[in-house]
Design an enzyme around this catalytic site. Structure first.
Site, PDB file in Angstrom:
ATOM      1  N   CYS A 112     -14.280  -4.559  -1.682  1.00 46.40           N
ATOM      2  CA  CYS A 112     -15.119  -3.434  -1.255  1.00 46.40           C
ATOM      3  C   CYS A 112     -16.584  -3.854  -1.204  1.00 46.40           C
ATOM      4  CB  CYS A 112     -14.934  -2.235  -2.187  1.00 46.40           C
ATOM      5  SG  CYS A 112     -13.442  -1.266  -1.834  1.00 46.40           S
ATOM      6  N   CYS A 123     -10.788  -0.159  -8.914  1.00 47.82           N
ATOM      7  CA  CYS A 123     -12.015  -0.011  -8.131  1.00 47.82           C
ATOM      8  C   CYS A 123     -12.372   1.454  -7.960  1.00 47.82           C
ATOM      9  CB  CYS A 123     -11.822  -0.675  -6.769  1.00 47.82           C
ATOM     10  SG  CYS A 123     -13.215  -0.453  -5.639  1.00 47.82           S
ATOM     11  N   CYS A 176     -12.055   2.023  -3.638  1.00 43.02           N
ATOM     12  CA  CYS A 176     -10.749   1.968  -2.948  1.00 43.02           C
ATOM     13  C   CYS A 176      -9.591   2.396  -3.828  1.00 43.02           C
ATOM     14  CB  CYS A 176     -10.495   0.578  -2.379  1.00 43.02           C
ATOM     15  SG  CYS A 176     -10.128  -0.689  -3.626  1.00 43.02           S
ATOM     16  N   ASP A 230      28.217  24.272  36.443  1.00 43.61           N
ATOM     17  CA  ASP A 230      28.855  25.269  35.583  1.00 43.61           C
ATOM     18  C   ASP A 230      30.104  24.680  34.938  1.00 43.61           C
ATOM     19  OD1 ASP A 230      26.952  27.151  36.211  1.00 43.61           O
ATOM     20  OD2 ASP A 230      28.119  28.039  37.843  1.00 43.61           O
TER      21      ASP A 230
END
Length: 532
Positions: free
Chosen positions: A24, A112, A115, A347
Site C-alpha cells: 500500500c 494493514c 487494505c 401449435d
C-alpha cells in the site's frame, strides 16, 4: 532495484508508522510498475525497512505526538499479550525482527490499516494455491480464465483517510497527491496474483475469457467503518432488494465524492485506525459464460407442444419439443439450466415438416464446453434416436451474436403451410380454383381469441403471398399457402368470428374450418446447413 526514492521516504515512513503495509505504501508513492509488488511479503518488509534505515537521521515524522523510532519499529515491552489497542497513529503496531520479517504477539496487529490484509497474505502463493484447488475441484473445462475480485467497501473509506493524511503532509512540502495518483488496490492485486494463478493452473489470464473465477472478500467492521457516511449522505445509501447491505462499493464511492474533507476528518480518523481483524474470504465461485447450440427441428406429432404446457400449475402433456432436445444437451454440457428460442412456433396439433424450424438453446453455466464436430453429430443422433416425435438436423455450436440472424427481419420472412379444409356446403373443383389466382392478399388479423391471454390486443396486417388448392371431395380440399411470417393460418381459414378479414370462409361464401395444418417450410437461412 528498490522502487522508492529519497522523495518518497517521508511518506513511506509516515505510512509505515501508522500501520500501512509495504504494498500500500508503494501505491501511495505512485509505484506503477509490477515487479516490486510481486516480491514475497516478508522480503518486501525487509527491503522497505533497510530503505528507511539507510539515512534514518533525516526521517522526522510530522504526525501529532510521534512515538520514538525505536518504539515504532519494535514492539513495546509493556504490551500485554499484544492486545493493547493502538492509537489513531498506529503506535507500536509493527514489529520487525532482525531478519526483516513482520511479527507480533497478536497477528491482528500486523494487518494493514488500509487494505485490511488484501495485499498481505491474500497475495501469497499459499492462498493462491487454495483458490486454485477450489477451481480444479469445480469440474469446469477451461483453457483460460478471468479473475474477478470483490473487496469490502470500507477499503475505499480507509484509502480516502490515508490519502488525506499523505496529501496534507505532502502539502507542507509544496507537493500534491491526487486521488488518481494512487495505484488502485484492485490493479496492484491483479499485478501480483495473475502470474501466480496462471502458473498454478497452467492457463493464461484473459479478460475476454468466458470462464470466471470470482473471489469475494468481506470484513466484520464494514458497518462500523461506513455508518458515518450514511448519516451525512443518506441519499447515497438506498436499500436494494438484491443487496444484503446498503454499504455497497458504488454507494460508498458516491458518498466519498460528495462529502467535504473537513466533515470526513471529523468523523473518521486520519490515518485510519488499525483494524481488529483481517479480511475473510466470503466465497470462491467459478462460473462459465453461456454457450449456444443451434439447429433445426422437425415435429411429427400432433399431440406435442413446443414448450412445456402447464396451466395453473398442472402439466397437460408429458413432454415438449424443447425438453426432448434440451434434456440431452443439459446432460452432455453439464449445464445448470437452459433457455430455448426458435423462429416462430407451431401449435400443439401442428406438424413441422420439410427442413424444419430453426431453434437455438442457451446453455447456462456449462461445465463442459469443448466438443469436436463428430461429438456434436453423435449428440444429434442420440436426440433423434430417443423419440419418434421429433428429429433434429444441422446441430452446431454458435455464438450469441449469430442467434440474431434467426430473429432478424422475422416478420419479413415467409413460411409455407399445408392445410386440410372442411366446408359446410358441398363444393366442386371449380369452386376453389379462383384461390389459385390470388396473389399478395392483404388481410387484417385482430389478436385471435385463443392467444388473447398471452398476446396484447392489436390488429396486424399480414400478406398471403400465394395459394394453391387440391380438391379432395365435396366437403374437403387441401390448401397450400405461402404467407408472411406471423400469419395466423387457422384464423385465416375460419375467420375467428370475423376477427380476421378477409378469410377463406368469406372468400368462398361458406363456413370453413381447418382439420389439419402442417408447416412445410420456414424460410430462414440459418443456421447453416451441414453435411450429413
Amino acid at each position: 532495484m528498490f522502487p522508492l526514492t529519497v522523495e518518497n521516504k517521508h511518506v513511506a515512513q509516515l505510512l509505515l508508522s501508522t500501520g500501512t503495509c509495504p504494498r500500500c505504501i508503494f501505491r501511495f508513492c505512485g509505484v506503477d510498475f509490477h515487479a516490486p509488488y510481486k516480491l514475497p511479503y516478508k522480503e518486501l518488509l525487509s527491503e522497505l525497512q533497510k530503505f528507511l534505515e539507510a539515512e534514518e537521521d533525516e526521517l522526522v515524522s510530522e504526525i501529532p505526538n510521534p512515538p520514538p523510532k525505536k518504539i515504532r519499529l519494535q514492539e513495546p515491552e509493556d504490551q500485554i499479550d499484544g492486545m493493547d489497542s493502538l492509537s489513531q497513529n498506529g503506535e507500536g503496531k509493527l514489529s520487525v525482527t532482525e531478519d526483516g520479517s513482520s511479527s507480533s504477539k497478536n497477528s491482528n496487529l500486523n494487518v494493514c490499516n488500509v487494505c485490511l490484509g488484501i495485499l498481505q497474505d491474500f497475495c501469497e502463493k499459499e492462498f493462491i494455491k487454495k483458490v486454485c484447488q477450489k477451481v480444479e475441484a469445480s469440474g469446469f473445462e477451461f483453457t483460460n480464465l478471468v479473475l474477478s475480485v470483490s473487496f469490502p467497501p470500507q477499503l475505499s473509506v480507509r484509502e480516502h483517510a490515508a490519502w488525506l493524511l499523505v496529501k496534507q503532509e505532502m502539502g507542507k512540502q509544496s507537493l500534491s497527491l491526487g486521488r488518481n495518483d494512487i495505484v488502485q488496490l484492485k490493479e496492484a492485486y491483479k499485478w501480483i496474483t495473475h502470474p501466480l494463478f496462471s502458473e498454478e493452473l497452467g492457463v493464461p489470464i484473459d479478460g475476454k475469457s468466458l470462464f470466471e473465477v470470482s473471489v469475494v472478500f468481506a470484513h466484520p467492521e464494514t458497518v462500523e467503518d461506513c455508518h458515518f457516511l450514511r448519516a451525512i449522505c443518506p441519499d447515497c445509501f438506498k436499500p436494494a432488494k438484491n443487496k444484503q447491505s446498503v454499504f455497497t462499493r458504488m454507494a460508498v464511492m458516491k458518498a466519498l465524492n460528495k462529502i467535504k474533507e473537513e466533515d470526513f476528518r471529523k468523523q473518521f480518523p486520519c490515518p485510519p485506525n488499525s483494524p481488529k481483524a483481517v479480511c475473510t474470504v466470503l466465497e470462491i465461485e467459478c462460473a462459465h459464460g453461456a454457450v449456444f447450440v443451434a439447429g433445426r427441428y422437425n415435429k411429427y406429432s400432433r399431440n406435442l407442444p413446443q414448450t412445456p404446457w402447464i396451466i395453473d400449475g398442472e402439466r397437460k402433456l408429458e413432454s415438449s419439443v424443447e425438453e426432448l432436445i434440451s434434456d440431452h444437451l443439459l446432460k452432455v454440457f453439464k449445464a445448470e439450466s437452459f433457455n430455448f428460442s426458435s423462429s416462430g412456433r407451431e401449435d400443439v396439433d401442428v406438424r413441422t415438416l420439410g427442413n424444419g424450424r430453426p431453434f437455438a438453446i442457451e446453455l447456462v453455466n456449462p461445465h463442459r464446453v469443448h466438443f469436436t464436430s463428430q461429438e456434436i453429430k453423435e449428440l444429434q443422433q442420440k436426440i433423434n434416436n430417443s423419440s419418434n416425435k421429433i428429429q433434429v438436423r444441422d446441430l452446431q455450436l454458435v455464438t450469441r451474436e449469430a442467434i440474431g440472424h434467426m430473429k432478424e427481419g422475422e416478420e419479413e420472412k415467409t413460411k409455407t403451410y399445408s392445410a386440410l379444409i372442411w366446408t359446410n356446403k358441398a363444393i366442386q373443383r371449380k369452386d376453389i380454383e379462383f384461390l389459385d389466382d390470388i396473389k399478395d392478399l392483404k388481410i387484417d388479423q385482430k389478436t385471435p381469441l385463443r392467444v388473447l391471454h398471452r398476446r396484447p390486443l392489436a390488429v396486424r396486417t399480414r400478406i398471403i403471398h400465394s395459394m394453391e388448392t387440391c380438391y379432395v371431395d365435396e366437403h374437403h380440399f387441401r390448401l397450400y399457402l405461402k404467407t408472411q411470417a406471423g400469419t395466423y393460418i387457422k384464423e385465416f381459414v375460419h375467420g375467428d368470428f370475423g376477427r380476421t378479414k378477409p378469410n377463406i370462409g368469406s372468400l368462398m361464401d361458406v363456413t370453413a374450418d381447418i382439420l389439419e395444418l402442417d408447416v412445410e417450410s420456414v424460410d430462414v437461412d440459418w443456421p447453416p446447413a451441414l453435411d450429413d
